[in-house]
Design a protein around this motif. Structure first.
Motif, PDB file in Angstrom:
ATOM      1  N   THR A  51       0.825  -1.194   0.000  1.00 44.11           N
ATOM      2  CA  THR A  51       0.000   0.000   0.000  1.00 44.11           C
ATOM      3  C   THR A  51       0.859   1.244   0.000  1.00 44.11           C
ATOM      4  OG1 THR A  51      -0.101  -0.042   2.397  1.00 44.11           O
ATOM      5  CG2 THR A  51      -1.881  -1.137   1.206  1.00 44.11           C
ATOM      6  N   SER A  52       0.320   2.296  -0.518  1.00 48.96           N
ATOM      7  CA  SER A  52       1.065   3.546  -0.593  1.00 48.96           C
ATOM      8  C   SER A  52       1.259   4.147   0.774  1.00 48.96           C
ATOM      9  CB  SER A  52       0.313   4.543  -1.482  1.00 48.96           C
ATOM     10  OG  SER A  52       0.928   5.791  -1.443  1.00 48.96           O
ATOM     11  N   GLY A  53       2.482   4.654   1.000  1.00 46.53           N
ATOM     12  CA  GLY A  53       2.735   5.402   2.216  1.00 46.53           C
ATOM     13  C   GLY A  53       3.057   4.572   3.426  1.00 46.53           C
ATOM     14  N   ALA A  54       2.987   3.240   3.340  1.00 46.25           N
ATOM     15  CA  ALA A  54       3.232   2.417   4.522  1.00 46.25           C
ATOM     16  C   ALA A  54       4.144   1.263   4.153  1.00 46.25           C
ATOM     17  CB  ALA A  54       1.920   1.881   5.084  1.00 46.25           C
TER      18      ALA A  54
ATOM     19  N   ALA B 147      13.048   9.738  14.618  1.00 44.41           N
ATOM     20  CA  ALA B 147      11.755   9.927  15.289  1.00 44.41           C
ATOM     21  C   ALA B 147      10.662   9.112  14.592  1.00 44.41           C
ATOM     22  CB  ALA B 147      11.388  11.410  15.305  1.00 44.41           C
ATOM     23  N   VAL B 148      10.648   9.134  13.266  1.00 48.31           N
ATOM     24  CA  VAL B 148       9.656   8.367  12.510  1.00 48.31           C
ATOM     25  C   VAL B 148       9.799   6.875  12.802  1.00 48.31           C
ATOM     26  CG1 VAL B 148       8.994   7.646  10.179  1.00 48.31           C
ATOM     27  CG2 VAL B 148       9.355  10.062  10.680  1.00 48.31           C
ATOM     28  N   ASP B 149      11.037   6.386  12.819  1.00 46.68           N
ATOM     29  CA  ASP B 149      11.266   4.962  13.072  1.00 46.68           C
ATOM     30  C   ASP B 149      10.870   4.572  14.485  1.00 46.68           C
ATOM     31  OD1 ASP B 149      12.180   4.782  10.526  1.00 46.68           O
ATOM     32  OD2 ASP B 149      14.307   4.655  11.040  1.00 46.68           O
ATOM     33  N   THR B 150      11.100   5.470  15.438  1.00 48.36           N
ATOM     34  CA  THR B 150      10.710   5.186  16.818  1.00 48.36           C
ATOM     35  C   THR B 150       9.208   4.948  16.917  1.00 48.36           C
ATOM     36  OG1 THR B 150      12.551   6.447  17.755  1.00 48.36           O
ATOM     37  CG2 THR B 150      10.626   6.109  19.166  1.00 48.36           C
ATOM     38  N   VAL B 151       8.441   5.793  16.246  1.00 43.35           N
ATOM     39  CA  VAL B 151       6.984   5.647  16.268  1.00 43.35           C
ATOM     40  C   VAL B 151       6.562   4.392  15.521  1.00 43.35           C
ATOM     41  CG1 VAL B 151       4.795   6.689  15.603  1.00 43.35           C
ATOM     42  CG2 VAL B 151       6.636   8.128  16.494  1.00 43.35           C
ATOM     43  N   ARG B 152       7.099   4.213  14.310  1.00 37.48           N
ATOM     44  CA  ARG B 152       6.679   3.093  13.474  1.00 37.48           C
ATOM     45  C   ARG B 152       7.018   1.735  14.099  1.00 37.48           C
ATOM     46  NH1 ARG B 152      10.006   3.437   9.329  1.00 37.48           N
ATOM     47  NH2 ARG B 152      11.203   1.681  10.104  1.00 37.48           N
TER      48      ARG B 152
ATOM     49  N   ASP C 172      -3.109   5.228  16.463  1.00 33.09           N
ATOM     50  CA  ASP C 172      -3.837   5.256  15.201  1.00 33.09           C
ATOM     51  C   ASP C 172      -2.871   4.823  14.100  1.00 33.09           C
ATOM     52  OD1 ASP C 172      -5.308   5.750  12.951  1.00 33.09           O
ATOM     53  OD2 ASP C 172      -6.163   7.628  13.685  1.00 33.09           O
ATOM     54  N   ALA C 173      -2.786   3.507  13.879  1.00 33.22           N
ATOM     55  CA  ALA C 173      -1.804   2.971  12.950  1.00 33.22           C
ATOM     56  C   ALA C 173      -2.039   3.467  11.532  1.00 33.22           C
ATOM     57  CB  ALA C 173      -1.839   1.438  12.984  1.00 33.22           C
ATOM     58  N   VAL C 174      -3.295   3.626  11.131  1.00 32.13           N
ATOM     59  CA  VAL C 174      -3.599   4.103   9.778  1.00 32.13           C
ATOM     60  C   VAL C 174      -3.099   5.537   9.608  1.00 32.13           C
ATOM     61  CG1 VAL C 174      -5.444   4.626   8.150  1.00 32.13           C
ATOM     62  CG2 VAL C 174      -5.566   2.559   9.577  1.00 32.13           C
ATOM     63  N   ASP C 175      -3.353   6.373  10.608  1.00 30.97           N
ATOM     64  CA  ASP C 175      -2.903   7.763  10.535  1.00 30.97           C
ATOM     65  C   ASP C 175      -1.384   7.827  10.497  1.00 30.97           C
ATOM     66  OD1 ASP C 175      -3.287  10.576  10.500  1.00 30.97           O
ATOM     67  OD2 ASP C 175      -2.783  10.652  12.628  1.00 30.97           O
ATOM     68  N   ASN C 176      -0.715   7.034  11.321  1.00 32.42           N
ATOM     69  CA  ASN C 176       0.745   7.009  11.313  1.00 32.42           C
ATOM     70  C   ASN C 176       1.278   6.539   9.970  1.00 32.42           C
ATOM     71  OD1 ASN C 176       1.286   7.970  13.886  1.00 32.42           O
ATOM     72  ND2 ASN C 176       1.022   5.983  14.825  1.00 32.42           N
ATOM     73  N   ALA C 177       0.634   5.527   9.380  1.00 32.94           N
ATOM     74  CA  ALA C 177       1.101   4.977   8.113  1.00 32.94           C
ATOM     75  C   ALA C 177       1.007   5.998   6.988  1.00 32.94           C
ATOM     76  CB  ALA C 177       0.295   3.728   7.751  1.00 32.94           C
TER      77      ALA C 177
ATOM     78  N   THR D 182       0.531   9.655   7.636  1.00 32.42           N
ATOM     79  CA  THR D 182       1.073  10.954   8.031  1.00 32.42           C
ATOM     80  C   THR D 182       2.594  10.947   8.137  1.00 32.42           C
ATOM     81  OG1 THR D 182      -0.962  11.445   9.247  1.00 32.42           O
ATOM     82  CG2 THR D 182       0.994  12.743   9.795  1.00 32.42           C
ATOM     83  N   LEU D 183       3.157   9.930   8.757  1.00 34.71           N
ATOM     84  CA  LEU D 183       4.603   9.935   8.991  1.00 34.71           C
ATOM     85  C   LEU D 183       5.413   9.934   7.692  1.00 34.71           C
ATOM     86  CD1 LEU D 183       4.919   7.600  12.104  1.00 34.71           C
ATOM     87  CD2 LEU D 183       5.014  10.096  12.018  1.00 34.71           C
ATOM     88  N   PRO D 184       5.101   9.066   6.697  1.00 36.00           N
ATOM     89  CA  PRO D 184       5.854   9.157   5.436  1.00 36.00           C
ATOM     90  C   PRO D 184       5.706  10.512   4.750  1.00 36.00           C
ATOM     91  CG  PRO D 184       4.687   7.071   5.570  1.00 36.00           C
ATOM     92  CD  PRO D 184       4.186   7.906   6.699  1.00 36.00           C
ATOM     93  N   ARG D 185       4.506  11.099   4.832  1.00 31.70           N
ATOM     94  CA  ARG D 185       4.322  12.409   4.211  1.00 31.70           C
ATOM     95  C   ARG D 185       5.139  13.465   4.933  1.00 31.70           C
ATOM     96  NH1 ARG D 185      -0.785  12.874   4.774  1.00 31.70           N
ATOM     97  NH2 ARG D 185      -0.856  14.421   6.445  1.00 31.70           N
TER      98      ARG D 185
END
Length: 360
Positions: A2-5, A194-199, A210-215, A217-220
């Motif tokens: 999927t895109s972004g995740a 920071a992104v990797d820590t969250v992911r 909110d895994a969908v939001d993180n998937a 928002t974080l790449p963007r």
């Protein structure tokens, strides 16, 4: 995909671009027997490193953040078992950053071309059928075997090459570590950490955030930050070139541009600091989750403590019996000492009553 995740697994066959298709890290394949893999390291993947054939049983591979792509051909899949080196205290290595919509776009192009790649083996087989009446069954058999080989190798190779060509056409849609100067690299490393820590956090992987939001928002966020940092890097290079040789008039002319660049750096730094605060809260949530799991584990053993308490009560009831035994043992000790004293006294008297020893 999927895109972004990013996914925590890699299909067994194909070529996947690091930072676009797959996350860097340590991956494990449960059975790679007879398969192979290639890591395309160096700028643009110019230094391939591979292993073939793989032994039977589990095998592991470390995909570095600086790798360009990873090609695999195994019968099963790869599962991510650990983050990339640098996420656990070692110096952090930057990975490429891509537009989050790029992967879905490439997937669509490759999927559209997929039916066409089967034309090659069908064409070979068709040539065999047409030539069989003239050249005989051996001709048909030989081309049939060639068609099988083409069918096994052509689709994956052709689609991978197509994907690589399409990616090369979209060079403005992804950035590599070479696109940043030292100052920008340091800021991007903080953002990626920071992104990797969250992911990679436990609370995120278990869906407590909110895994969908993180998937999405974080790449963007990472892509937008990387774009700004790359532009800042180019402007700093241009300013350094304009300031050489250093002249007061040039410095005066550059001053307002430097000030605007500094304001831009401050703004993107604040954005990165916000990501770091989020990552710190997620890390604290992970610690709270671990503590909660430990408390739950202790609660599950509450019956053991109840049984222990019951045994302790029985121990209290047993105290009088133990004390009686102690008193009895003390009586026995007193009696034994008395008997020993009597025996010693009797021994002394008996020694006095013995006849004298005869002279030597």
């Amino acid at each position: 995909m999927t895109s972004g995740a990013w996914s925590n697994s890699i299909p067994g066959i194909g070529t996947f671009f690091v930072g676009i298709d797959v996350a860097p890290g340590r991956y494990r394949c449960e059975d790679g027997k007879g398969g192979w893999w290639v890591r395309f390291t160096g700028p643009g993947g110019g230094d391939p490193v591979g292993s073939w054939p793989l032994p039977a049983g589990p095998t592991e591979i470390e995909i570095a953040p600086t790798d360009f792509a990873f090609e695999t051909h195994v019968g099963t899949y790869w599962r991510r078992v650990a983050p990339a080196k640098g996420e656990d205290g070692a110096p952090f290595e930057l990975r490429p950053v891509a537009d989050p919509t790029l992967r879905a776009e490439l997937d669509t192009i490759v999927a559209r071309r997929r039916p066409l790649v089967w034309l090659a083996p069908l064409t070979v087989l068709g040539m065999g059928l047409l030539g069989a009446p003239v050249l005989g069954s051996l001709w048909l058999l030989g081309l049939a075997m060639m068609a099988v080989l083409v069918a096994l190798g052509s689709p994956s190779v052709s689609l991978d090459l197509q994907r690589a060509r399409e990616l090369a056409k979209r060079r403005d849609r992804y950035l590599t570590p070479e696109d940043f100067d030292d100052e920008a690299r340091a800021l991007l490393a903080r953002a990626q950490a920071a992104v990797d820590t969250v992911r990679d956090s436990q609370v995120n992987q278990e869906g407590l955030l909110d895994a969908v939001d993180n998937a999405v928002t974080l790449p963007r966020q990472e892509w937008e930050i990387a774009q700004v940092l790359a532009r800042q890097s180019k402007l700093r290079v241009e300013q350094d070139e304009a300031a050489s040789p250093s002249l007061p008039e040039v410095e005066a002319a550059l001053r307002p541009f430097r000030e605007k660049l500094d304001l831009s750096v401050q703004a993107v730094t604040r954005r990165i600091e916000a990501l770091e605060r989020y990552a710190e809260r997620v890390r604290a949530a992970d610690e709270a989750l671990i503590a909660h799991r430990r408390v739950e584990a202790l609660a599950e053993r509450a019956h053991e403590y109840d049984e222990l308490l019951a045994d302790t009560v029985r121990d209290d009831l047993a105290l009088p019996a133990i004390e009686r035994l102690t008193e009895q043992s003390e009586d026995l000790v007193r009696m034994l000492r008395h008997r020993l004293a009597e025996a010693a006294e009797a021994g002394g008297r008996a020694e006095g009553e013995l006849p004298p020893s005869p002279p030597g």
